[in-house]
Design a protein around this motif. Structure first.
Motif, PDB file in Angstrom:
ATOM      1  N   CYS A   1       2.472  -2.218   1.920  1.00 18.08           N
ATOM      2  CA  CYS A   1       3.822  -1.436   2.091  1.00 18.08           C
ATOM      3  C   CYS A   1       3.986  -1.261   3.682  1.00 18.08           C
ATOM      4  CB  CYS A   1       3.606   0.163   1.627  1.00 18.08           C
ATOM      5  SG  CYS A   1       3.092   0.093   0.146  1.00 18.08           S
TER       6      CYS A   1
ATOM      7  N   TYR B   1       8.712   5.589  -5.748  1.00 21.71           N
ATOM      8  CA  TYR B   1       7.819   5.907  -5.090  1.00 21.71           C
ATOM      9  C   TYR B   1       7.784   7.521  -4.909  1.00 21.71           C
ATOM     10  CZ  TYR B   1       4.420   7.041  -1.316  1.00 21.71           C
ATOM     11  OH  TYR B   1       3.412   7.515  -0.465  1.00 21.71           O
TER      12      TYR B   1
ATOM     13  N   ASN C   1      -2.063   7.199  -8.041  1.00 17.49           N
ATOM     14  CA  ASN C   1      -0.636   6.920  -7.923  1.00 17.49           C
ATOM     15  C   ASN C   1      -0.779   5.319  -8.133  1.00 17.49           C
ATOM     16  OD1 ASN C   1       1.576   5.799  -6.345  1.00 17.49           O
ATOM     17  ND2 ASN C   1       1.636   7.577  -5.094  1.00 17.49           N
TER      18      ASN C   1
ATOM     19  N   HIS D   1      -0.978  -2.216  -5.048  1.00 23.68           N
ATOM     20  CA  HIS D   1      -0.651  -2.294  -3.745  1.00 23.68           C
ATOM     21  C   HIS D   1      -1.717  -1.479  -2.885  1.00 23.68           C
ATOM     22  CE1 HIS D   1       3.042  -4.415  -4.745  1.00 23.68           C
ATOM     23  NE2 HIS D   1       3.448  -3.426  -5.521  1.00 23.68           N
TER      24      HIS D   1
ATOM     25  N   GLU E   1       7.024   9.129  -7.996  1.00 14.95           N
ATOM     26  CA  GLU E   1       5.428   8.919  -8.507  1.00 14.95           C
ATOM     27  C   GLU E   1       4.733  10.107  -7.544  1.00 14.95           C
ATOM     28  OE1 GLU E   1       4.227   7.624 -10.772  1.00 14.95           O
ATOM     29  OE2 GLU E   1       1.908   7.260 -10.117  1.00 14.95           O
ATOM     30  N   THR E   2       4.950  10.052  -6.338  1.00 10.90           N
ATOM     31  CA  THR E   2       4.390  11.067  -5.675  1.00 10.90           C
ATOM     32  C   THR E   2       4.448  12.367  -5.966  1.00 10.90           C
ATOM     33  OG1 THR E   2       4.900   9.596  -3.626  1.00 10.90           O
ATOM     34  CG2 THR E   2       4.054  11.629  -3.194  1.00 10.90           C
TER      35      THR E   2
ATOM     36  N   LYS F   1      -2.181   0.305   0.729  1.00 11.24           N
ATOM     37  CA  LYS F   1      -0.907   0.925   1.849  1.00 11.24           C
ATOM     38  C   LYS F   1      -0.590   0.077   2.941  1.00 11.24           C
ATOM     39  CE  LYS F   1      -2.464   5.578   0.701  1.00 11.24           C
ATOM     40  NZ  LYS F   1      -3.259   6.766   0.802  1.00 11.24           N
TER      41      LYS F   1
ATOM     42  N   CYS G   1       1.681   3.258  -7.575  1.00 13.37           N
ATOM     43  CA  CYS G   1       1.973   2.010  -6.538  1.00 13.37           C
ATOM     44  C   CYS G   1       0.579   1.676  -6.020  1.00 13.37           C
ATOM     45  CB  CYS G   1       2.778   2.659  -5.592  1.00 13.37           C
ATOM     46  SG  CYS G   1       4.207   3.497  -6.171  1.00 13.37           S
ATOM     47  N   TYR G   2      -0.398   2.570  -6.026  1.00  9.62           N
ATOM     48  CA  TYR G   2      -1.600   1.816  -5.091  1.00  9.62           C
ATOM     49  C   TYR G   2      -2.565   1.519  -6.210  1.00  9.62           C
ATOM     50  CZ  TYR G   2       0.648   4.259  -1.337  1.00  9.62           C
ATOM     51  OH  TYR G   2       1.733   4.580  -0.319  1.00  9.62           O
TER      52      TYR G   2
ATOM     53  N   HIS H   1      12.822   0.957  -5.150  1.00 12.74           N
ATOM     54  CA  HIS H   1      11.377   1.149  -5.052  1.00 12.74           C
ATOM     55  C   HIS H   1      11.276   2.504  -4.298  1.00 12.74           C
ATOM     56  CE1 HIS H   1      11.728  -0.538  -0.946  1.00 12.74           C
ATOM     57  NE2 HIS H   1      10.533  -0.053  -0.692  1.00 12.74           N
ATOM     58  N   ALA H   2      12.043   2.967  -3.175  1.00 10.27           N
ATOM     59  CA  ALA H   2      11.807   4.147  -2.460  1.00 10.27           C
ATOM     60  C   ALA H   2      11.782   5.316  -3.671  1.00 10.27           C
ATOM     61  CB  ALA H   2      12.594   4.357  -1.109  1.00 10.27           C
TER      62      ALA H   2
END
Ligand code: HEC
Ligand code: HEC
Ligand code: HEC
Ligand code: HEC
Ligand code: HEC
Ligand code: HEC
Ligand code: HEC
Ligand code: HEC
Ligand code: HEC
Ligand code: HEC
Ligand code: HEC
Length: 389
Positions: free
Chosen positions: A283, A236, A272, A278, A239-240, A280, A274-275, A232-233
């Protein structure tokens, strides 16, 4: 030529003149009608302009509107013949780059076509007051919530007539566009954080039976308690960097006049992903409230920080429940030869016996060993009693 026309004009009778004037008028009208309808035909949009519209025609032919004329969506019909003729005159200068081959590629890079397309193009055929909408499994859509707020059809259904999935473009420099019928695109407006224009909670758009966990999360190494969680890291991080690239691309685009759609639409690729699902907070809660990656000062300050809030470190550094329960996780790095669950002091000599003490002195001063070893068993017992708590 001019002289004989003048001679004829002066000699002609009034009824004759009237008749010829009529003929001229009819011919002129005929020309306008023929040219506007001719230049509004799908043939004209795709064949003579073949070199420009080759790729658009590929997507059009793959879409659900193949039976519809290009003009139905791309030319103003509501103002009648005059508006249509004016629109033709407005686009006439496009002829030069078309012939010269100097038109920009990709066409419509900043989606000005979708952003400026009014609902009246779509509602001439679709009436959402009477139509029963059948969304895909698990999706909820409330059209009125958007249309009542002036959010146009094309600000969601932008690729409806030109779907690009599976289409390989052939024109040099062409590339696919964004498709706004995706969840990320909904999050141009919807959001989980306070201050979002519209709600982002899952039940806003998904029925109870819908599986909310995306397939990306099933990959091994995405997250495993006390196991490999780098997946997942890495996702991320990817994605960033993708978002950063998209932001740079958007900054280089020409601004779009949003005549119909609200401001700020377009470019969900800067969202993004992920957001979207989720906060922040979600996380950082699991990360023990720590910002990642660790700051540089961590090299020397982590010991004190870790003893203050061991649970915060344990999610990432503990190798099992026993280490997670206390400060045993310090051993994961400091004494990797340790078996979790047994205090290190009760096993350190095994490591020394097997690997020698040399490695120990990378961190420990030899005097450190002596605090127990030279001071004798009593001091060692006292030290251990104190450490047992
Ligand atoms: C049902 C409505 C509809 C029809 C019919 C239609 N289009 Fe489009 N077209 C659109 C929309 C909406 C966009 C905006 C896409 C975007 O901005 O992402 C578009 C975009 C385009 C673009 C810009 C390039 C692109 O791919 O975004 C071109 C060129 C184009 N259309 C040409 C045509 C031609 C040629 C036809 C007929 C063969 C046609 N269109 C038929 C709705 C339509
Ligand atoms: C000239 C008539 C006409 C125009 C203009 C038109 N459509 Fe359609 N559209 C149809 C027809 C016919 C179908 C196929 C039957 C159906 O699903 O209604 C269709 C299908 C659809 C569908 C379902 C199929 C799919 O691909 O998802 C959507 C969504 C849709 N249209 C949206 C739009 C939007 C948005 C516009 C304006 C940009 C538009 N239409 C303009 C006639 C039209
Ligand atoms: C906020 C985004 C949004 C806007 C704005 C919007 N739609 Fe939709 N529309 C959707 C979604 C999402 C679906 C469901 C698609 C699915 O799940 O396949 C849908 C479904 C439809 C369908 C039904 C397709 C089918 O297969 O039954 C039609 C037709 C349609 N929209 C037309 C329109 C028209 C016309 C407008 C403008 C008046 C419009 N939509 C505005 C998001 C939007
Ligand atoms: C241009 C901004 C915008 C986009 C893009 C957008 N929405 Fe919305 N949506 C809104 C606004 C504004 C509301 C009304 C929020 C409120 O009730 O305060 C809303 C409300 C809704 C609601 C009703 C919520 C409720 O229960 O009150 C649904 C369902 C919805 N949107 C689905 C979607 C879907 C699905 C998409 C993507 C395909 C989408 N929206 C894209 C702005 C947007
Ligand atoms: C504003 C509307 C909206 C909200 C709110 C929303 N979704 Fe979605 N979601 C969609 C749409 C539209 C699709 C279909 C997109 C597509 O087909 O590409 C989708 C697709 C998905 C998918 C399948 C596609 C994928 O990425 O694997 C998952 C999983 C999902 N949503 C989870 C969630 C979760 C979890 C939440 C709550 C945090 C949520 N959604 C909130 C609109 C929404
Ligand atoms: C489409 C929605 C969606 C997207 C996008 C998404 N997640 Fe998730 N994620 C979920 C759901 C739902 C859960 C389960 C939450 C729960 O069980 O409370 C979850 C759980 C997790 C977990 C906990 C471990 C697990 O698998 O249960 C991690 C870590 C995580 N997500 C990281 C990420 C990262 C990093 C990204 C971006 C690369 C991301 N997620 C994007 C929906 C999503
Ligand atoms: C269930 C707990 C959990 C959740 C929720 C979670 N993480 Fe993690 N995260 C971990 C663990 C465990 C590691 C250590 C992974 C490793 O060993 O490489 C980690 C590491 C990371 C790292 C690597 C740090 C670095 O500097 O290398 C990043 C980045 C990250 N997570 C991002 C996220 C994001 C973004 C979210 C929310 C979308 C999230 N995580 C949610 C448990 C979680
Ligand atoms: C992720 C591995 C890791 C974890 C977990 C870890 N440490 Fe460390 N620690 C190190 C490394 C590597 C060094 C050597 C740092 C250096 O000298 O650059 C170190 C050095 C130290 C130092 C000496 C610092 C200095 O001033 O040079 C202390 C004290 C310390 N750790 C205490 C702890 C304690 C207590 C814990 C548990 C709460 C812990 N560490 C957890 C890797 C770790
Ligand atoms: C979100 C997960 C996560 C949390 C929480 C976390 N760490 Fe880390 N830590 C990592 C990752 C990932 C690395 C990088 C490891 C690598 O690169 O091999 C790291 C590196 C370190 C290092 C440097 C190790 C080296 O080899 O240089 C130390 C020391 C450390 N962590 C201590 C701690 C302490 C103490 C805490 C609690 C205060 C803590 N960490 C909390 C994930 C985390
Ligand atoms: C990476 C650095 C590092 C290395 C290498 C290292 N240690 Fe440690 N050791 C530490 C730290 C940090 C502590 C905890 C200090 C504290 O609590 O003040 C510690 C504590 C100890 C303790 C006391 C345990 C307790 O319960 O208080 C012993 C015994 C010990 N180490 C022995 C060894 C031996 C034997 C070796 C070699 C096999 C070794 N160490 C290698 C960093 C290291
Ligand atoms: C916290 C006190 C303490 C510290 C610090 C400590 N030791 Fe020990 N050590 C002991 C105790 C107590 C024993 C005896 C354990 C037993 O027999 O159960 C022992 C036993 C040993 C033995 C086995 C001796 C034998 O005769 O069997 C070796 C080797 C050893 N330690 C090496 C080291 C080294 C190297 C260091 C420094 C890096 C170190 N120790 C630091 C307490 C300590």
């Amino acid at each position: 030529m001019w002289r004989s026309l003048k001679a004829w004009f002066t000699s002609a009778t009034k009824p004759e003149l009237m008749m010829w004037l009529g003929v001229l008028l009819v011919a002129g009208l005929g020309f306008v009608l023929a040219s506007t309808s001719g230049t509004s035909s799908n043939w004209f949009c795709t064949e003579p302009c073949h070199n420009v519209h080759y790729d658009n025609t590929l997507t059009f032919n793959a879409g659900s509107h193949i039976m519809v004329s290009c003009a139905a969506c791309h030319e103003p019909f509501e103002g009648g013949l005059i508006a249509l003729t004016l629109a033709k005159i407005e686009v006439a200068p496009d002829l030069i780059p078309t012939v010269m081959g100097t038109y920009p590629m990709p066409l419509n890079e900043n989606h000005s076509v979708a952003l400026e397309m009014g609902d009246h193009f779509c509602t001439q055929c679709h009436n959402l007051d009477t139509r029963e909408v059948n969304p895909s499994f698990g999706i909820i859509i409330d059209h009125a919530a958007h249309t009542d707020r002036g959010i146009t059809c094309a600000s969601c259904h932008n690729r409806v007539a030109h779907p690009e999935e599976g289409i390989e473009y052939t024109q040099e420099g062409n590339r696919h566009h964004e498709d706004w019928m995706t969840m990320d695109a909904c999050y141009r407006c919807h959001g989980l954080e306070d201050g979002a224009q519209a709600p982002g909670s899952c039940e806003t758009c998904h029925t109870a039976a819908f599986d909310l966990v995306p397939t990306s999360h099933d990959a091994s190494g995405w997250y495993e308690k006390f196991g490999e969680s780098g997946g997942h890291a890495a996702a991320y991080a990817e994605e960033t960097s993708r978002v950063a690239q998209a932001e740079e691309w958007v900054a280089g685009l020409e601004a779009v006049e949003h005549t119909e759609a609200p401001e700020g639409l377009g470019y969900e690729q800067t969202v993004n992903t992920c957001y979207t699902c989720h906060t922040k907070q979600y996380c950082t809660d699991c990360h023990g409230g720590l910002e990642m990656p660790h700051p540089a000062s961590f090299a020397t300050e982590h010991g004190a920080l870790g003893l203050e809030n061991p649970a915060g470190c344990a999610t990432c550094h503990a190798r099992n429940e026993a280490e997670a329960a206390g400060t045993g996780f310090c051993n994961a790095c400091h004494h990797p030869a340790s078996t979790a669950g047994t205090p290190w002091v009760k096993q350190h000599f095994t490591a020394v016996a097997e690997q020698g003490a040399k490695g120990c002195f990378e961190c420990h001063d030899p005097l450190y060993c002596e605090t127990c070893h030279v001071s004798g068993a009593e001091a060692a017992e006292a030290f251990m009693r104190q450490n047992a708590q």
